[in-house]
Scaffold this active site. Sequence first.
Site, PDB file in Angstrom:
ATOM      1  N   ASP A   1       0.823  -1.218   0.000  1.00  0.00           N
ATOM      2  CA  ASP A   1       0.000   0.000   0.000  1.00  0.00           C
ATOM      3  C   ASP A   1       0.859   1.272   0.000  1.00  0.00           C
ATOM      4  O   ASP A   1       0.685   2.150   0.848  1.00  0.00           O
ATOM      5  CB  ASP A   1      -0.930   0.021   1.208  1.00  0.00           C
ATOM      6  CG  ASP A   1      -1.672  -1.291   1.400  1.00  0.00           C
ATOM      7  OD1 ASP A   1      -2.222  -1.792   0.419  1.00  0.00           O
ATOM      8  OD2 ASP A   1      -1.686  -1.802   2.532  1.00  0.00           O
TER       9      ASP A   1
ATOM     10  N   GLU B   1     -11.425   0.747  -2.326  1.00  0.00           N
ATOM     11  CA  GLU B   1     -10.777   1.108  -1.062  1.00  0.00           C
ATOM     12  C   GLU B   1      -9.586   2.005  -1.368  1.00  0.00           C
ATOM     13  O   GLU B   1      -9.471   2.567  -2.453  1.00  0.00           O
ATOM     14  CB  GLU B   1     -10.328  -0.164  -0.324  1.00  0.00           C
ATOM     15  CG  GLU B   1      -9.440  -1.074  -1.164  1.00  0.00           C
ATOM     16  CD  GLU B   1      -9.139  -2.411  -0.508  1.00  0.00           C
ATOM     17  OE1 GLU B   1      -9.540  -2.616   0.642  1.00  0.00           O
ATOM     18  OE2 GLU B   1      -8.502  -3.259  -1.156  1.00  0.00           O
TER      19      GLU B   1
END
Length: 562
Positions: free
Chosen positions: A50, A217
């Site tokens: 991420d 997301e």
Amino acid sequence: MKLNLRLSLLSLAAGALCAPAFADTLSEVWVPDLGNGQYMNPIIDADYSDPDVVRVGDDYYMTASSFCDIPGLPILHSKDLVNWTLIGHAIAEMPEYAQSGKDPNHGNAVWAPAIRYHNGEFYIYYGDPDLGIFMTKTKNPAGPWEPLVWVHKAKGIIDTCPFWDEDGRAYIAHGYAGSRAGNKSILGMIEMTPDGTKTIGQDRMIYDGHRENPTIEGAKMYKRDGWYWIFSPSGGVATGWQEVMRSRSPWGPYENRNVMEQGSTDINGPHQGAWVDTPDGKEDWFIHFQDKGPYGRVVHLEPMKWNEDGFPVIGVDKDGDGRGEPVRKYRKPNVGKTYAKATPAESDEFEGTELGKQWQWKGNPSALWYFNDAKAGQLRLFSTNTPGAERIYDMPNLLLQKFPAPNFTATAKVSFCPRVNNGKVQAGETAGLCVMGYNYEAIAFESRKDGIYLVDLHAEKANKGGKEVRGEEIKLDQTDNVYLRVKIERTGVKKPMQKGDYKCEATFYYSLDGKDFKPFGSKLKVTEGHWIGAKVGLFCSRPWTSNDSGWMDVDWFRITKK
């Protein structure tokens, strides 16, 4: 048009002052800079999950998820988006108010952070799926960073990104963890105070992706040409694509478009990352991850361009449909200069008073666990009793680092000194080299009443309660200057298309002279851990409590090709 980072002359000066004045040894196993003006993806073939990046002046800073590993929130630095060094961490120790379980709290805590620069300071926000939103800040990204601030208490909020608007108002865009929130595939927004320390009002849903963008997301928020932009991954970690959304208001409504997908490439799940530009504002680039199963989520760099309709395309759009594909090789970003090759640290000679920045524990470390003996040029790991830890998997005192490449060898030169009580070796201490994932294995010394043994310890599906068992064992007459080694080799298909196609095996070895290495134990089918790739490293433990302990001295730990 330049990416709106609202840089001032002050921020440019701050960026120059923050640039690190050191460089790590170049990796033997993965260097993305090809030396001919091109780079090869992944730019970091290690589990920096991420990733998010910010540019300040001509310096780029990256952070990534760290989950329960400490130190947390890694900080990496680059001048050209290709060559990166690990310069520190934003979390040296997790405070009690930011913990939701006992160490090691596998897969929890620090999820999908965002790093931003605002009013002369660097900010990082992250979502803890069990506790809410946390923030830390600093003037110097190499550290130290200020203690974590609990900005918003909630359950289920993840993937948080701060945004400061020109009118002085501030916001946090975010996603939801269905496992905690009871709903997913949606994005939310919360207004916060201009100082970024607490939220204002209620959390509001700004986008529902159930029909066209399931599992959306990882929201990253920006502003360009009067539009509010949100870059969000959709479709799942290993199987998804990159979505981009825009609106004239931070609250929506948002129009959206798929701007990058796997296409005909072997780079699966290309999404979740950061949009940055070059210092002159003439080029745009996108940093994202690819999920490679046991290797974790590795970092890629893609070219990015803006179409006439105002939406970006990430990667290379071969068929002109507005959706790019990831690149394997490409020209390096034009940042005005050519910089030396650089890679995050891997090997460690243990010659200083601190551990190399590549090392992480599975929980908050204790001063009693280790000693960096700079005078002797070695690391001493003391055996530690952690109640309830019946398996290596359950120990917080694991000293581990990420896999740096698909194929590599890790070797440690060690000496084992068990505790001697009343002239006798106290049985039960173990210490050695391990590869840790849901499946794990270790080559370890073990003290017994009749002497010291080298043993193979392994378990399958440790996350499901798999028991640790002993395999091969031999009695040792020599416990000083023993070489423990593990070789990681990529196996399986040549052109992976999905997460499950990435496979690797670990083979352990030992040597008493550093030359003749003998295979030991069984081959380990390496698996990922909880939201992370497999890791390699060291441990030293004991099952009993006493007023003293034995130890393992580590002369060096080296990552090599062979």
